[in-house]
Design an enzyme around this catalytic site. Structure first.
Site, PDB file in Angstrom:
ATOM      1  N   ASP A 157      -7.915 -35.882 -83.891  1.00  7.81           N
ATOM      2  CA  ASP A 157      -8.028 -36.677 -82.673  1.00  7.81           C
ATOM      3  C   ASP A 157      -9.052 -37.742 -82.999  1.00  7.81           C
ATOM      4  O   ASP A 157     -10.204 -37.440 -83.338  1.00  7.81           O
ATOM      5  CB  ASP A 157      -8.442 -35.844 -81.469  1.00  7.81           C
ATOM      6  CG  ASP A 157      -8.145 -36.589 -80.171  1.00  7.81           C
ATOM      7  OD1 ASP A 157      -7.136 -37.325 -80.122  1.00  7.81           O
ATOM      8  OD2 ASP A 157      -8.918 -36.448 -79.219  1.00  7.81           O
ATOM      9  N   SER A 158      -8.594 -38.959 -82.969  1.00 13.55           N
ATOM     10  CA  SER A 158      -9.427 -40.087 -83.342  1.00 13.55           C
ATOM     11  C   SER A 158      -9.518 -41.047 -82.176  1.00 13.55           C
ATOM     12  O   SER A 158      -8.615 -41.120 -81.341  1.00 13.55           O
ATOM     13  CB  SER A 158      -8.835 -40.818 -84.556  1.00 13.55           C
ATOM     14  OG  SER A 158      -8.721 -39.948 -85.660  1.00 13.55           O
TER      15      SER A 158
ATOM     16  N   GLY B 203       1.813 -44.948 -89.043  1.00 12.15           N
ATOM     17  CA  GLY B 203       0.643 -45.610 -89.606  1.00 12.15           C
ATOM     18  C   GLY B 203      -0.440 -44.616 -89.976  1.00 12.15           C
ATOM     19  O   GLY B 203      -1.011 -44.665 -91.062  1.00 12.15           O
TER      20      GLY B 203
ATOM     21  N   HIS C 209     -13.249 -43.768 -90.922  1.00 10.97           N
ATOM     22  CA  HIS C 209     -13.595 -42.495 -90.296  1.00 10.97           C
ATOM     23  C   HIS C 209     -12.711 -41.366 -90.815  1.00 10.97           C
ATOM     24  O   HIS C 209     -13.191 -40.256 -91.063  1.00 10.97           O
ATOM     25  CB  HIS C 209     -13.500 -42.598 -88.773  1.00 10.97           C
ATOM     26  CG  HIS C 209     -12.230 -43.196 -88.269  1.00 10.97           C
ATOM     27  ND1 HIS C 209     -11.688 -44.359 -88.763  1.00 10.97           N
ATOM     28  CD2 HIS C 209     -11.375 -42.806 -87.277  1.00 10.97           C
ATOM     29  CE1 HIS C 209     -10.586 -44.652 -88.122  1.00 10.97           C
ATOM     30  NE2 HIS C 209     -10.362 -43.722 -87.209  1.00 10.97           N
ATOM     31  N   ARG C 210     -11.412 -41.662 -91.018  1.00 11.32           N
ATOM     32  CA  ARG C 210     -10.523 -40.624 -91.552  1.00 11.32           C
ATOM     33  C   ARG C 210     -10.872 -40.313 -92.999  1.00 11.32           C
ATOM     34  O   ARG C 210     -10.851 -39.157 -93.421  1.00 11.32           O
ATOM     35  CB  ARG C 210      -9.062 -41.058 -91.432  1.00 11.32           C
ATOM     36  CG  ARG C 210      -8.534 -40.988 -90.024  1.00 11.32           C
ATOM     37  CD  ARG C 210      -7.026 -41.122 -89.950  1.00 11.32           C
ATOM     38  NE  ARG C 210      -6.630 -41.284 -88.558  1.00 11.32           N
ATOM     39  CZ  ARG C 210      -6.576 -42.428 -87.919  1.00 11.32           C
ATOM     40  NH1 ARG C 210      -6.851 -43.552 -88.569  1.00 11.32           N
ATOM     41  NH2 ARG C 210      -6.223 -42.485 -86.658  1.00 11.32           N
TER      42      ARG C 210
ATOM     43  N   GLU D 175       0.523 -31.776 -75.129  1.00 11.04           N
ATOM     44  CA  GLU D 175      -0.290 -32.599 -74.238  1.00 11.04           C
ATOM     45  C   GLU D 175      -1.760 -32.510 -74.619  1.00 11.04           C
ATOM     46  O   GLU D 175      -2.300 -31.414 -74.818  1.00 11.04           O
ATOM     47  CB  GLU D 175      -0.108 -32.142 -72.790  1.00 11.04           C
ATOM     48  CG  GLU D 175       1.278 -32.431 -72.221  1.00 11.04           C
ATOM     49  CD  GLU D 175       1.323 -32.175 -70.732  1.00 11.04           C
ATOM     50  OE1 GLU D 175       0.299 -32.395 -70.052  1.00 11.04           O
ATOM     51  OE2 GLU D 175       2.375 -31.719 -70.263  1.00 11.04           O
TER      52      GLU D 175
END
Length: 325
Positions: A192-193, A134, A304-305, A163
């Site tokens: 990183d969202s 997605g 936001h992206r 990680e």
């Protein structure tokens, strides 16, 4: 600086040039259009040179762009101490210096792209450091319009999971981008969202994907969020932001970092069938529409992206040129 005279003459080409402080740049009427264009391109290379481009040129006969460019570069190599050379490839002419391509001259009918590049893929590739299809779909929709080929980690099953041990969005994005870049040698984009809910002190934040526990599904995370806000009855007190930090990394290079927020509110129940993650609960700004009710095209103009990618594309060219220098 004394003026210097140069001449080249054969059965098809005949050029006479003067270089020096008394030789103002001049294109005489006999200079054909192609030669004029080539001159203009070379002059641009010296736009910031205090000496300028003091060339006075007469073209008596013009038959070959290769011979004309070779003549000019020999002059520049002599008077400027440069090391230009002209390389012919599939009918195109490349002006190069010390391994760098400075100018490309194409024949009027173009060249065969695959033959010219000598490879199957002609687009620059960006590897998105995620296995989330997605998220990849959103990035692909944005970057393919800009001429990039987009890959994700599902195409590299042998790569280990990185990680996310950072305490901030940037730390996690850096970990993913820089680790995968070193392992693959590719240009890697990691994000990183997460969702930041104000009344929860910014939670779930960097723990958005595992808010309900490691391996939690989107449905479980949404249920956990609704539970945490069960006693918050006024929508204005359920303000939140989707946040994205993007990091682009290359092996051994300084990474590029941008970030953006998408403000809104957390609804009392899920709405919509599109998107992923917390999209069914996130009401966009003051619109009353959930992110999951937006089409992909609508989302990619305001999310936001989308905002972070817009910022990224504003600074990416200068970053790219610095990394290759």
């Amino acid at each position: 600086m004394s003026d210097k005279l140069f001449e080249y003459k054969d059965s098809q080409d005949w050029y006479i040039a003067q270089w020096g402080e008394d030789a103002d740049y001049n294109q005489f009427s006999q200079v054909p259009a192609e030669a004029s264009t080539l001159l203009d391109q070379l002059e641009l290379l010296f736009a910031k040179d205090p000496e300028g481009f003091p060339l006075n040129l007469s073209v008596m006969r013009y038959g070959s762009a290769f011979r004309f460019l070779t003549f000019l570069t020999k002059i520049l190599n002599e008077v400027k101490g440069r090391s230009f050379e002209i390389v012919q490839r599939q009918g195109a002419l490349l002006l190069v210096e010390k391994g760098k391509l400075l100018y490309l001259h194409l024949p009027s009918d173009g060249v065969d792209l695959e033959a010219f590049l000598g490879q199957d893929k002609v687009k620059d590739t960006i590897l998105i450091a995620t296995r989330n299809e997605g998220k990849t779909k959103e990035f692909r929709n944005m970057f393919e319009k800009l001429g990039f080929e987009v890959e994700n980690l599902n195409q590299y099953p042998e790569l280990p999971e990185v990680e996310e041990t950072g305490m901030t969005f940037e730390e996690n994005a850096r970990l993913k981008a820089e680790t995968i870049a070193e392992l693959t040698g590719k240009t890697v984009l990691a994000d990183d969202s997460g969702l930041k809910v104000d009344i929860l002190g910014g939670l779930p934040g960097v723990w958005s994907a595992r808010f309900a526990g490691v391996g939690a599904t989107d449905t479980e995370n949404n249920a956990k969020l609704l539970h945490e806000l069960a006693m918050v009855f006024d929508l204005k007190d359920r303000s939140a932001q989707f946040h994205t930090t993007l990091v682009v990394a290359r092996p051994g290079k300084e990474s590029l970092v941008v970030e953006a927020d998408w403000p809104g509110y957390i609804n009392f129940e899920p709405k919509g069938e599109n998107g992923f993650g917390y999209d069914p609960l996130f009401l966009v700004g003051e619109t009353g529409r959930a992110a999951a009710e937006l089409t992909l095209e609508e989302k990619n103009t305001q999310s936001h992206r989308a905002l972070a990618v817009k910022k990224l594309l504003e600074v990416f060219p200068s970053w790219q040129s610095k990394q290759s220098s």
